[in-house]
Design an enzyme around this catalytic site. Structure first.
Site, PDB file in Angstrom:
ATOM      1  CG  HIS A 108      -2.078  -0.969   1.048  1.00 48.61           C
ATOM      2  ND1 HIS A 108      -2.935  -1.283   2.067  1.00 48.61           N
ATOM      3  CD2 HIS A 108      -2.487  -1.703  -0.019  1.00 48.61           C
ATOM      4  CE1 HIS A 108      -3.832  -2.160   1.640  1.00 48.61           C
ATOM      5  NE2 HIS A 108      -3.578  -2.427   0.385  1.00 48.61           N
ATOM      6  CG  HIS A 146      -2.819  -5.599  -7.920  1.00 55.26           C
ATOM      7  ND1 HIS A 146      -2.560  -4.307  -7.486  1.00 55.26           N
ATOM      8  CD2 HIS A 146      -3.740  -6.093  -7.064  1.00 55.26           C
ATOM      9  CE1 HIS A 146      -3.287  -4.051  -6.426  1.00 55.26           C
ATOM     10  NE2 HIS A 146      -4.020  -5.104  -6.152  1.00 55.26           N
TER      11      HIS A 146
END
Length: 408
Positions: free
Chosen positions: A248, A382
């Site tokens: 993150h 992703h």
């Protein structure tokens, strides 16, 4: 040595990997509607729930495939979107169920899932999918009514099924994907309010990271006080792990630069986003990359930087190359080109499944495929984005940039 970004042969390799990934997931459509969770061979696992966030991610990547002119992509995107607009949509209570399984819908409605509905709506609109703009408009209405907290300048996290009860938990993960979605909505609607909302979230995240050695607290109470020990007893939770989530920090480092570019394009003021991006990136790399004797990013650390969950998640490496690419685009500094190349080598050696396709979603501490946190190869989001970000400018957002012919 010439940076990989400047090599047409590298961009050709990235395009080839985009094609490979989308080919792997072409059977994702669940027979009951939406997108199935993919197994190691790219087949939907029919006894798993159908998740809204996975369905949205698949609409997003296959809409991009359609924009890239890859045959077969648009029908996949359209079929998943149809399930998103019917089966996963709560026609009575409004919004979208987080998932639907054999026992019916999951009994909550999350900002995380609804952020991805926004993203799917923008990409579907750009790709010209039937019902794409209607999905986006509907998602905007629900998002503004239930999830955007104007007073706090951030997203709340989770409601019950009929939106009558709000959980006191507040989370950065949903806000991160909210920022990603808001950037895309701003591009499609041309309404700068979405950038200003994203800016309020980013300013808060930067402030929190500064106060914690450029590590981002993920979990908060209803008044946005950080809960640093949250889930200490469930450290490998799929969505709310304890401590610092390295991936993150990398993702935020990239999103901050996308927002900076979008604000600059409109002449809107902002803080020192480049310094914040660099600082988040540096802290993530120093504490997360190759820190335990083996290459790869650990999943999480504690607040002293000690690895907690040492498994290697594919999405962390994907966000690493995305952040390095964004910082190189912004600065043209050699250090970002060097780690970018090193991380693609790692991905090719350890994460890409050269036999069955796609990427292993999880590796153990010795970089052997594992299925502790994430079994199978659930979705493509992703990995596909990692193949696109290096070939696109920092603004507009991915689908809009491809629609405008800006991909290299």
């Amino acid at each position: 040595m010439q940076p990989w970004y400047d090599l047409a042969s590298h961009r050709q390799w990235l395009q080839g990997e985009t094609v490979n990934l989308l080919d792997f997931g072409r059977n994702v459509v669940h027979p009951d509607g939406g997108a199935g969770v993919l197994d190691d061979n790219g087949q939907p696992i029919l006894d798993q729930p159908v998740y809204t966030w996975i369905s949205c991610r698949m609409v997003h990547v296959y809409s991009i495939g359609a924009l890239l002119g890859l045959p077969g992509s648009k029908p996949v995107a359209q079929n998943v979107l149809d399930g998103l607009s019917t089966r996963l949509r709560d026609a009575d209570g409004g919004g979208w169920f987080s998932s639907i399984g054999a026992d019916g819908p999951e009994a909550d409605k999350s900002a995380y899932a609804h952020a991805f509905v926004l993203l799917a709506g923008t990409s579907a609109t750009r790709a010209g999918l039937e019902g794409g703009r209607e999905l986006l408009d509907d998602a905007i209405a629900v998002f503004e009514k239930y999830f955007w907290d104007e007073q706090a300048g951030k997203l709340v996290d989770t409601w019950n099924t009929d939106f009558s009860e709000l959980d006191p938990y507040r989370g950065i993960n949903a806000n991160m994907h909210g920022v990603e979605a808001m950037l895309a909505v701003a591009d499609v609607t041309e309404d700068p309010i979405w950038l200003l909302r994203a800016q309020r979230v980013v300013d808060f995240v930067i402030d929190q990271a500064k106060g914690h050695d450029w590590q981002i607290p993920e979990h908060y109470d209803a008044t946005w006080v950080p809960l640093l020990d949250y889930n200490d007893d469930r450290r490998d939770d799929q969505f709310k792990p304890y401590g610092v989530t390295i991936g993150h920090s990398l993702e935020w480092a990239r999103l901050i630069l996308h927002l900076e570019a979008s604000l600059d394009k409109l002449g809107l003021p902002h803080g020192d986003f480049l310094d914040a991006s660099r600082s988040l990136f540096r802290a993530a790399v120093d504490k997360g990359w190759h820190v335990d004797g083996e290459p790869g990013f650990v999943y999480t650390t504690d607040w002293e930087g000690v690895p907690v969950v040492r498994g290697r998640m594919h999405w962390v490496a994907a966000e690493g190359v995305g952040a390095a690419a964004a910082l190189w685009h912004r600065t043209h500094e050699d250090e970002y080109a060097e780690v970018y190349a090193a991380w693609w080598d790692y991905i090719d050696v350890h994460l890409i499944d050269h036999e069955r396709g796609s990427w292993f979603h999880e590796l153990d501490v010795e970089n052997v495929p594992a299925a502790i946190v994430w079994p199978g190869k659930p979705d493509l989001y992703h990995a596909v984005q990692a193949t696109l970000i290096p070939r696109l400018p920092l603004t507009p957002s991915l689908a809009s940039a491809i629609a405008e012919g800006l991909i290299k």
